[in-house]
Design an enzyme around this catalytic site. Sequence first.
Site, PDB file in Angstrom:
ATOM      1  N   ILE A 156       6.096   3.238   5.783  1.00 33.59           N
ATOM      2  CA  ILE A 156       6.599   1.855   5.799  1.00 33.59           C
ATOM      3  C   ILE A 156       6.544   1.225   4.414  1.00 33.59           C
ATOM      4  O   ILE A 156       7.560   0.685   3.940  1.00 33.59           O
ATOM      5  CB  ILE A 156       5.840   1.011   6.848  1.00 33.59           C
ATOM      6  CG1 ILE A 156       6.155   1.500   8.269  1.00 33.59           C
ATOM      7  CG2 ILE A 156       6.193  -0.469   6.707  1.00 33.59           C
ATOM      8  CD1 ILE A 156       5.348   0.806   9.361  1.00 33.59           C
ATOM      9  N   GLY A 171       0.809  -1.209   0.000  1.00 30.81           N
ATOM     10  CA  GLY A 171       0.000   0.000   0.000  1.00 30.81           C
ATOM     11  C   GLY A 171       0.843   1.260   0.000  1.00 30.81           C
ATOM     12  O   GLY A 171       1.904   1.328  -0.631  1.00 30.81           O
ATOM     13  N   GLU A 213      -4.192  -4.620  -4.513  1.00 29.38           N
ATOM     14  CA  GLU A 213      -5.412  -3.821  -4.453  1.00 29.38           C
ATOM     15  C   GLU A 213      -5.180  -2.452  -5.074  1.00 29.38           C
ATOM     16  O   GLU A 213      -5.998  -1.939  -5.833  1.00 29.38           O
ATOM     17  CB  GLU A 213      -5.821  -3.680  -2.988  1.00 29.38           C
ATOM     18  CG  GLU A 213      -6.874  -2.656  -2.708  1.00 29.38           C
ATOM     19  CD  GLU A 213      -7.042  -2.447  -1.209  1.00 29.38           C
ATOM     20  OE1 GLU A 213      -7.531  -1.380  -0.828  1.00 29.38           O
ATOM     21  OE2 GLU A 213      -6.681  -3.351  -0.426  1.00 29.38           O
TER      22      GLU A 213
END
Length: 450
Positions: free
Chosen positions: A216, A212, A235
């Site tokens: 991080i 994502g 995604e």
Amino acid sequence: MVDYRSKLITVDQALDLVRDGDNITVGLGANEPPAFLSSLHRIADRVSDVTITDCLPTVMGEYLSEENIRSSFSIDCWFSTPPLRKLAGTGRVSFIPNHLHLAGTKRNAHKRSRMLISLASMPEADGRTRFAAGNTYEEMIGRDADLRIVEISPNAPHCYGQNYLDWDSIDYVIESDGWPGTIPVVAPNDRDLVIGRYIADLVDDGDCIQVGIGGIPNAVCGYLMEKKDLGIHTEMMTTGIMDLMKAGVVTGARKQVDVGKAVFAFALGSAEMYEFIDRNPDCWTGRGEEVNNPWLIARNDNQVSINTSIEIDLTGQCCSESIGTQQISGTGGQSDTATGAQRSRNGRSIIALYSTVEKTDRVTGEKQVISKIVPTLRPGAAVSLSRNDVDWVVTEYGAVSLRGTTIAERVERLISIAHPDFREQLHAEAVRCGYVSVAPSVARAAVVGR
């Protein structure tokens, strides 16, 4: 070239179609229609109880002012963001719990949208236009909507994949020069870099990645530059993934499904990333109900999902979307991708979080450092990922595998990657909760379980 002028309406004419009590679903993130939403506030004085259903809003139109929300509009969201959190006290903003691959299906079953409005690319000669930056729920919602409206713009990316609409299914077209919404690239801090290093060490050449956005994930993408032949089934298409593709790290050559293609449900990132995916044959947009379906994710071997969390309890329950009862984001595809990766042959799911966070007392203003590995989640906290579905957990103090472990083993492993200042306290709480009766080994974990 398709002549769409017979369906062409102005923004004002589109606003005239809005009626009291309507449910209007807009595209996700970069698919939000900028001209329509930027003008929506102009009808606040003539409509009431109009619901805008959205996800990851990027267009900060005046319709989102507290005055307009209280008087005319309400928001149902699949993913909360800071502007929506500010409106929580109005009672006119509410979150829709969901797994992203079922968002459209379940919403249609509960509350049909009268309108679907999405940003789309310019028409193709063969009679199609395409949702600009993905097809997470847009097509699914549109199937049951009374009116399907696209806002076409030459500045919208033209992505290949399952994101097209036949002109026969479109009721109206708005022309604009709108741009898809962008989000800033967050530079990794020192903790991000340490965590990113641990995560990258769990990724092998040829693995298929889901990742994502944020400090991080961006650190992870930086370290993944060392890898070879990575695949992408994710995604969300991100700027970090684009960088990996441009560097030749991502080839998709070892995927079992969609070989050579970077597959995603939606794209959200920088203007450079939208330019990169525009007419790029290596990028492929799939329907959200398929891309995020855990059983379909598992078709690729060596699938690795990388997600972040807010806090995790000593049994492995992950809260990734709320602070107590306060909704701050959403489940999104975390459960979809984590369980899908673990169903994959040699797949891995990774949850990353800082070991601590600095909390400010709302009354006194005093700052306090608290552990993000906790005996129990805060009252009201949403369990985004069940403890039954947790796999790897990573902090700046190491990486541990919880797959197949007992509660007692989880206590030992999670305490080993907690901040050293909290390990003794966490053990005492684990004893109090009845999870363990003897002291675990709390030496620094580094990597445990691989």
